[in-house]
Motif scaffolding. Structure first.
Motif, PDB file in Angstrom:
ATOM      1  N   MET A 246       0.671  -1.280  -0.203  1.00  0.00           N
ATOM      2  CA  MET A 246      -0.114   0.005   0.007  1.00  0.00           C
ATOM      3  C   MET A 246       0.755   1.299  -0.062  1.00  0.00           C
ATOM      4  N   SER A 247       0.353   2.301  -0.855  1.00  0.00           N
ATOM      5  CA  SER A 247       1.082   3.508  -0.811  1.00  0.00           C
ATOM      6  C   SER A 247       0.305   4.450  -1.198  1.00  0.00           C
ATOM      7  N   ILE A 248       0.882   5.611  -1.092  1.00  0.00           N
ATOM      8  CA  ILE A 248       0.264   6.906  -1.410  1.00  0.00           C
ATOM      9  C   ILE A 248       1.274   7.594  -2.524  1.00  0.00           C
ATOM     10  N   ASP A 249       0.712   8.723  -3.015  1.00  0.00           N
ATOM     11  CA  ASP A 249       1.544   9.665  -3.637  1.00  0.00           C
ATOM     12  C   ASP A 249       2.209  10.821  -2.714  1.00  0.00           C
ATOM     13  N   TRP A 250       3.311  10.245  -2.276  1.00  0.00           N
ATOM     14  CA  TRP A 250       4.023  10.837  -1.176  1.00  0.00           C
ATOM     15  C   TRP A 250       4.463  12.282  -1.578  1.00  0.00           C
ATOM     16  N   GLN A 251       4.939  12.411  -2.901  1.00  0.00           N
ATOM     17  CA  GLN A 251       5.424  13.905  -3.357  1.00  0.00           C
ATOM     18  C   GLN A 251       4.232  15.068  -3.244  1.00  0.00           C
ATOM     19  N   THR A 252       3.076  14.377  -3.448  1.00  0.00           N
ATOM     20  CA  THR A 252       1.951  15.841  -3.507  1.00  0.00           C
ATOM     21  C   THR A 252       0.903  15.479  -2.096  1.00  0.00           C
TER      22      THR A 252
END
Length: 375
Positions: A246-252
């Motif tokens: 699981m991940s998110i768009d860490w940059q934004t």
């Protein structure tokens, strides 16, 4: 809103854990911290005083001890205040999703009247609909949703277990205010992130499907998928996934999440200028929040208790003290870290715990500059 006009460093009071006499035991140290930090000026005669704690998810056993909460309740009563011990219901499904289950979990963990000398009240009500809106001047919010009984309290003592967190990097006083004083609707306002699955890492274990409170996680064939239109961003899938698929768009997404969280912390104390005190517990510094139904090995040795009237300075002092330690052997920091290394970034990589300090200062919640005073 917690600093004087001279912008002097906040005073953060520290008690270590050494004890060889009765008047140096841990509850005695908490009472000395209460006095040293000036909390007798926080609680006025006749106040309804909220003692904000985290009761721990069922299965977690490293939450703050109820005997420590009792020591603070005794101090409040000594000031003429009428204490109640409180938390809010969770966004995710679990043992604290409604007030009935929440209080049952609290009692299982020792938080009952016989121990505390004060009632347990879930501040956002039976089904998290006891809500008041509080105006703030934030970057993301002009009004925030805070649990009604937190807003109505005359004063508040915030007791926080300082530990890691998979999204915020670490959890301390600011996170305890932000997530812990918000009803489910307010928690959802803060959880602006949405999760996706890396199908190359997913092993099809279905853990995410089991814990998702809204049915956003499902199996398609042998892989999990997240419906982003349904996802509420609670992060439970991230916590339980054994392969970190699981991940998110860490940059934004991580920056607005952190800023929203800090702004909710401001809302929790708005209207209580000079009426809030904070104690952080630097013991059992686990990698995860007490919201998970387990307790992993601590990442550093126990350090002590800290108290202040500025939550940003207090969290910064705790952050620095943890990072000054060598990592414990056989903890989640598998390769160990040297003195001074950032333990929380090593744990959770792309988190931005530093924004707790920067945005907290920007919106007037507090300032990261502090003077550490040993009690």
């Amino acid at each position: 809103m917690t600093q004087d006009a001279n912008h002097e460093p906040a005073k953060v009071y520290f008690a270590d854990l050494r004890a060889r006499t009765p008047n140096r035991n841990r509850t005695a140290k908490l009472k000395k911290l209460f006095e040293a930090a000036g909390f007798d000026a926080v609680v006025a005669e006749g106040d309804l005083t909220a003692v904000k704690v985290h009761f721990g998810e069922r299965g977690c056993d490293t939450h703050i001890s109820p005997t420590y909460a009792r020591a603070v309740v005794d101090c409040i009563r000594g000031c003429g205040g009428r204490a109640f011990v409180t938390d809010t219901n969770t966004l995710y499904s679990g043992s604290r999703h409604n007030a009935a289950d929440h209080i049952a979990t609290a009692v299982e963990h020792g938080f009952d009247y016989a121990v505390l000398g004060a009632p347990v009240i879930i501040a956002d009500g039976l089904d998290s609909t006891n809500i008041l809106e509080v105006p703030i001047a934030g970057k993301h919010f002009q009004r925030v949703k805070i649990a009604g009984d937190i807003v109505r309290a005359d004063s508040m003592l915030v007791l926080s277990h300082f530990k890691g967190h998979e999204l915020a990097g670490f959890g301390g006083a600011v996170k305890n205010l932000a997530m812990g004083c918000a009803p489910r609707a307010g928690k959802q306002d803060q959880h602006c992130v949405r999760f996706v699955v890396d199908d190359k890492l997913c092993i099809g274990c279905t853990e995410c499907v089991t814990v998702c409170p809204v049915g956003a996680a499902a199996m398609v064939g042998k892989k999990a998928v997240i419906d982003k239109a349904v996802c509420i961003g609670c992060g439970e899938c991230l916590t339980v996934c054994p392969k970190k698929a699981m991940s998110i768009d860490w940059q934004t997404e991580i920056v607005p999440f952190m800023e929203r969280m800090v702004e909710y912390a401001l809302g929790a104390v708005t209207g209580k200028q000079g009426r809030v005190g904070y104690v952080n517990f630097l013991i059992n510094v686990t990698p995860d929040c007490d919201c998970v139904p387990w307790s992993d090995a601590p990442i550093v040795p126990d350090i002590g208790f800290l108290a202040a009237t500025d939550p940003v300075a207090l969290d910064k002092a705790c952050f620095d003290l943890v990072n000054a330690q060598a990592a414990c052997p056989e903890c989640k920091l598998e390769h160990g870290l040297s003195l001074g290394a950032d333990k929380f970034t090593a744990l959770w990589q792309r988190t931005r715990g530093d924004l707790t300090f920067a945005h907290g200062a920007a919106i007037g919640l507090g300032r990261p500059e502090y003077e550490l005073i040993r009690v």
